[in-house]
Design an enzyme around this catalytic site. Structure first.
Site, PDB file in Angstrom:
ATOM      1  N   ALA A  34     -57.475 -51.737 111.560  1.00 30.59           N
ATOM      2  CA  ALA A  34     -57.316 -50.984 110.317  1.00 30.59           C
ATOM      3  C   ALA A  34     -58.086 -51.529 109.119  1.00 30.59           C
ATOM      4  O   ALA A  34     -58.454 -50.769 108.230  1.00 30.59           O
ATOM      5  CB  ALA A  34     -55.836 -50.895 109.971  1.00 30.59           C
ATOM      6  N   LYS A  53     -60.040 -45.931 106.557  1.00 28.32           N
ATOM      7  CA  LYS A  53     -59.523 -44.913 107.470  1.00 28.32           C
ATOM      8  C   LYS A  53     -57.997 -44.854 107.441  1.00 28.32           C
ATOM      9  O   LYS A  53     -57.415 -43.781 107.554  1.00 28.32           O
ATOM     10  CB  LYS A  53     -60.050 -45.158 108.886  1.00 28.32           C
ATOM     11  CG  LYS A  53     -61.572 -45.063 108.944  1.00 28.32           C
ATOM     12  CD  LYS A  53     -62.139 -45.371 110.315  1.00 28.32           C
ATOM     13  CE  LYS A  53     -63.655 -45.460 110.290  1.00 28.32           C
ATOM     14  NZ  LYS A  53     -64.143 -46.777 109.794  1.00 28.32           N
ATOM     15  N   CYS A  72     -69.409 -47.734 115.066  1.00 28.87           N
ATOM     16  CA  CYS A  72     -70.588 -47.450 114.257  1.00 28.87           C
ATOM     17  C   CYS A  72     -71.804 -48.077 114.931  1.00 28.87           C
ATOM     18  O   CYS A  72     -72.589 -48.787 114.310  1.00 28.87           O
ATOM     19  CB  CYS A  72     -70.411 -47.936 112.827  1.00 28.87           C
ATOM     20  SG  CYS A  72     -69.821 -49.617 112.675  1.00 28.87           S
TER      21      CYS A  72
END
Lengths: 302, 176
Positions: free
Chosen positions: A107, A112, A230
């Site tokens: 997290a 997000k 990513c």
């Protein structure tokens, strides 16, 4: 850039891809709907003389005509939060509903997590976990700055995450935005690839497999797990999905997303992956003028 | 049987875990712990924020006097890192709300709200104390300014001796 050459067989218009990777990213923020509507946030930016451009696919994603979006009243009040455009994809794909229980497995620093909370109207429960105590303080800082009150923060290795502290035994949904080799962030951080090695890719892929497996196990039958990175490396993307399909009860599901993308790849450097990994999406920097990103949606089949 | 020196002691505050606040003083087991009723009363008395505003929330203590607010509920006690938002400091003479709580819930305040000019707001968020012409109560105020057509809380200010002090934490301060 030579570290990206291995992706030439995967990426069409490879020169445009390399060119895009060398350009800086636009300055993008997300409107935090826990504290402000997009209308009020843009009105505040107008008052301060900060030009903004909306995005067709979302009324909460704005490009700002400033290099320091943090130095605005809208930011001080937690109405906007600096978050790259592609980083806003996985929470939208997970689409959590108000009242649901959602696990955010990796997290920190919380972009997000706070987006999940906003999509849930700050109701239900987001369990935001990270294994790194230093990054956890950034997560806590951001959730509070953005006014999130439906999040519980835990500090464990997600591969061994336990639901024991809680009075329920599975989540409705899980977001698995794993640590990765970060090739897709080269536009934000030109030194992102300096420490890139194939060994690192292999080692981080092992961790990713463990986290995704635990997320599938901790999500109820019929529930949704979104896996994202990513990076462009198939070893960290399609290969991880392929492994999860092999060892856990789950399947990949189709999803629409209103940005230009390419399907997941089914073979790379002599490895072949399950055909269904095509349902995942690859976002390349030259297609939408963003960072690079990978996102897959899974259903837990129990 | 037990020889750890705690036999027969009443329960104490454990700084490592979250305990839900007792509903009322009659339900209180841990000495000195604020009750839900007291917390609601405090926001009502100080800022005229009606108790109904917090109907969907639970309150928790972790750390001595640190009260946290969670939308919804979880099992109590619970040993985790954070739960909802840090909300209020109790167990001291004057209870003190957090900057983030005032930003989040202070819009509903109708008492002890001081409206700052843009320049005063700028000084406030940079952490500066400033002289202020305020003839209301001393103590903790909701500091607010107008932004995008409505009054918006900047955070909690402390008014004493003709001065508005800025308790905005370092990490939240900005030069605007």
């Amino acid at each position: 850039m030579e570290k990206l050459e291995r992706y030439e067989p995967l990426v069409e218009d490879f020169d445009a891809f390399l060119d895009a990777c060398q350009r800086p990213l636009p300055s993008v923020v997300r409107v935090n709907t826990i504290k402000a509507t997009p209308e009020r946030a843009t009105a505040a930016l107008d008052e301060e003389g900060v030009d903004w451009t909306g995005r067709e696919w979302s009324d909460t994603v704005l490009e700002l005509d400033t290099d320091s979006p943090g130095s605005t009243w809208a930011s001080y009040h937690g109405w906007i939060h600096g978050q790259e455009e592609v980083s806003a994809i996985p929470a939208e794909v997970l689409a959590p509903e108000p009242g649901e229980r959602v696990w955010d497995a990796c997290a920190a620093p919380g972009s997000k997590t706070t987006q999940l909370a906003a999509l849930m109207d700050d109701s239900g429960l987001v369990v935001a976990n990270d294994n790194n105590l230093g990054r956890l303080s950034a997560l806590r800082f951001n959730t509070e700055r953005l006014g999130v009150t439906n999040a519980a923060v835990t500090n464990t290795d997600s591969r061994n995450f336990s639901l024991k502290p809680f009075d329920f035994d599975s989540f409705d949904k899980a977001l698995v935005d794993v640590p990765c080799s970060c090739e897709g962030t080269i536009r934000k951080n030109p030194t992102a690839l300096d420490d890139w090695t194939m060994d690192h890719v292999r080692s981080v892929a092992g961790v990713q497999k463990g986290i995704l497996r635990r997320a599938i196990q901790a999500t109820k039958e019929g529930g949704t797990v979104v896996y994202s990175t990513c990076t462009f490396a198939p070893e960290e993307n399609e290969a991880v999905l392929d492994h999860a399909l092999d060892v856990e009860d789950c399947r990949l599901v189709e999803f629409d997303f209103p940005l230009d993308s390419r399907p997941g790849v089914t073979e790379f450097e002599g490895e072949a992956y399950d055909e269904s990994v095509r349902k995942a999406k690859r976002f390349y920097p030259h297609h939408n003028d963003t960072g690079g990103f990978f996102c897959a949606k899974l259903e837990v089949t129990g | 049987m037990s020889d750890d020196g705690r036999t027969g002691d009443s329960p104490t505050n454990d700084g490592q875990r979250f305990d839900r606040l007792p509903a009322t003083a009659d339900d209180r087991e841990v000495e000195g712990r604020a009750t839900r009723e007291e917390v609601l009363d405090w926001w009502d008395q100080r800022f005229a924020i009606p108790p109904e505003s917090f109907e969907e929330y639970t309150f928790w203590e972790k750390g001595k006097g640190k009260i946290w607010i969670l939308r919804g509920d979880v099992a109590s006690p619970i040993r985790i890192e954070a739960l909802g938002m840090k909300f209020l400091r109790t167990r001291q003479e004057h209870w003190k709300p957090t900057t983030n709580a005032v930003q989040r819930f202070g819009r509903e305040a109708s008492e002890n709200v001081v409206e700052l000019t843009r320049e005063q707001a700028r000084r406030f968020v940079s952490g500066e104390d400033q002289e202020l012409d305020w003839d209301g109560d001393w103590g903790y105020l909701v500091a607010a300014h107008e932004l995008a057509g409505e009054l918006e809380p900047l955070g909690v200010g402390l008014f004493v001796h003709g001065e508005l002090k800025s308790p905005v934490p370092k990490g939240r301060q900005r030069d605007l």
